[in-house]
Write a protein that holds these residues in place. Sequence first.
Motif, PDB file in Angstrom:
ATOM      1  N   ASN A  96      40.614  40.222  42.080  1.00  0.00           N
ATOM      2  CA  ASN A  96      42.015  40.009  42.482  1.00  0.00           C
ATOM      3  C   ASN A  96      42.141  39.479  43.906  1.00  0.00           C
ATOM      4  O   ASN A  96      43.001  39.909  44.680  1.00  0.00           O
ATOM      5  N   THR A 152      40.415  38.964  36.990  1.00  0.00           N
ATOM      6  CA  THR A 152      41.635  38.193  37.231  1.00  0.00           C
ATOM      7  C   THR A 152      42.888  38.865  36.671  1.00  0.00           C
ATOM      8  O   THR A 152      43.969  38.288  36.735  1.00  0.00           O
ATOM      9  N   SER A 171      49.281  37.736  38.491  1.00  0.00           N
ATOM     10  CA  SER A 171      48.114  36.911  38.806  1.00  0.00           C
ATOM     11  C   SER A 171      48.239  35.605  38.015  1.00  0.00           C
ATOM     12  O   SER A 171      49.044  35.510  37.076  1.00  0.00           O
ATOM     13  N   SER A 193      33.906  33.617  41.996  1.00  0.00           N
ATOM     14  CA  SER A 193      35.029  33.706  42.924  1.00  0.00           C
ATOM     15  C   SER A 193      34.622  33.220  44.318  1.00  0.00           C
ATOM     16  O   SER A 193      33.541  33.538  44.809  1.00  0.00           O
TER      17      SER A 193
END
Length: 482
Positions: A335, A50, A26, A213
């Motif tokens: 994610n 994350t 990531s 996000s």
Amino acid sequence: MKFNELKNINSELLKSLSEINFETLSPIQEKTIPYALEGFDIIAQAPTGTGKTASFGIPILNNLNSESNYIEHLVIAPTRELSMQIYNQFIKLGKYLNLKIALIIGGVSYEKQFKELSKKPNIIIGTPGRINDFIKNKKINFDHIKTFTLDEADELLNMGFKEEIEAIISNLNSDHQSFFFTATFDEKIKNMAKKIVKDDHKNIEISSGLKTSQTITQEYLLVKEKTKFVSLIKLLQYYKPKSLVIFCRTKKRVDELCDALKQLDFDAIGLHGDIAQKNRSFIMNQFRNNKKQILVTTDVAARGIDIHHIEWIINFDLPQEIEYYTHRIGRVGRNGMSGYSLSFVKIDEIEHLREIEIRTNSQIKEIFLPKEEEIYQKWRMQIDEKFQKILNQNEDNQFSYLENELMEKYTLHDLATIIAYYLLQDKHKYKKINLTPEPSVILKGQAKIRNIKNRINKFNHNSRSNNSKNNNKKNRRAKWQK
């Protein structure tokens, strides 16, 4: 970057990474892990979800000496739940590394943890309060520490652990590597970081910390306090989310809401800080393993909890601190996955919601409850499906003796009336449930001052605009009179 492209990575560690489908790093991992493997101290600011745990977990495990009988790696987290999650992640990552690891958290008997320490673990993961207890009682020694990690450092300070952390730092040797992870970065965090990392540390920032996000759909519903519960039930019955977390502001609210949901046969379980650790672990496992559909909780579950099957987040009560909004809804959209959050907002909380929008760089769209007719039609369809399922299951006429008895005793009209009564009994029951009212969350401090200034500026602008229009009207009238 792929994990197998990292320099000097342990082959056994790569094997476990492959098994848990860790292939591509990531953004936070790609920026952090190479520096960490080179031995640099790290200050990393990144939002929840994350991949921060692997960012420090992989370098720690790569540096593991399983033959050692000393504690060489220490990880501190703000809550028991997050500590347990980090512990479980380390177990998965270190599957082939002959891992010796101990979890040291409050709410667990000292005797059990003494036993864990007697096995001479290389890695300690835990909460600052309990670890400090062991230091004071000389039951733990950090003279051989290689890495020291603070996870969710901002939350550790918010929870009042500053003195405990400083006490732990004073017991570490000076020659160790430090990892400092935080979601927000204010003056308090900077001062703490200076005490932990070396001058040649690496600063890594993925976002401002409050930003939410882009994969999370954020909406709000305007409600009155007394209609919150009824609105919640209508939404749950209409949309039927399979897995959701409902956040409340207080422990009492959690208990009341969870009990009310259970009365209506919702598969709910409650979590807050007053629950014993053994029960908290059981509750989280029940929800994590899909044995419970709804988790009703305080902000004890707002940070770090990584459960992939969560579909919805509902803020039954808005949080006072804006960063908690980010952390709450961060339980979904992790994610890069999509997620949904819904906030219940009272009319006097709108200004606070707008402040959340501004500071989290979010778009929070207003929605409305489905119309009564839509709710009724959906309910009817669900009832029809249940009836059909019962009929399909009764192909062998296993209830025939009861059917004949009922048909002899009641008319079709009577039977329909009885069925309708039982169907509608639960449907109207929720209207009689009253929760203890919670006060509204309103703006405070600089945010409130800024909001008032904006309103004054808007008022002055409108006044000038109206005066200009009135003057134009007067001029036109005078010209016409001439």
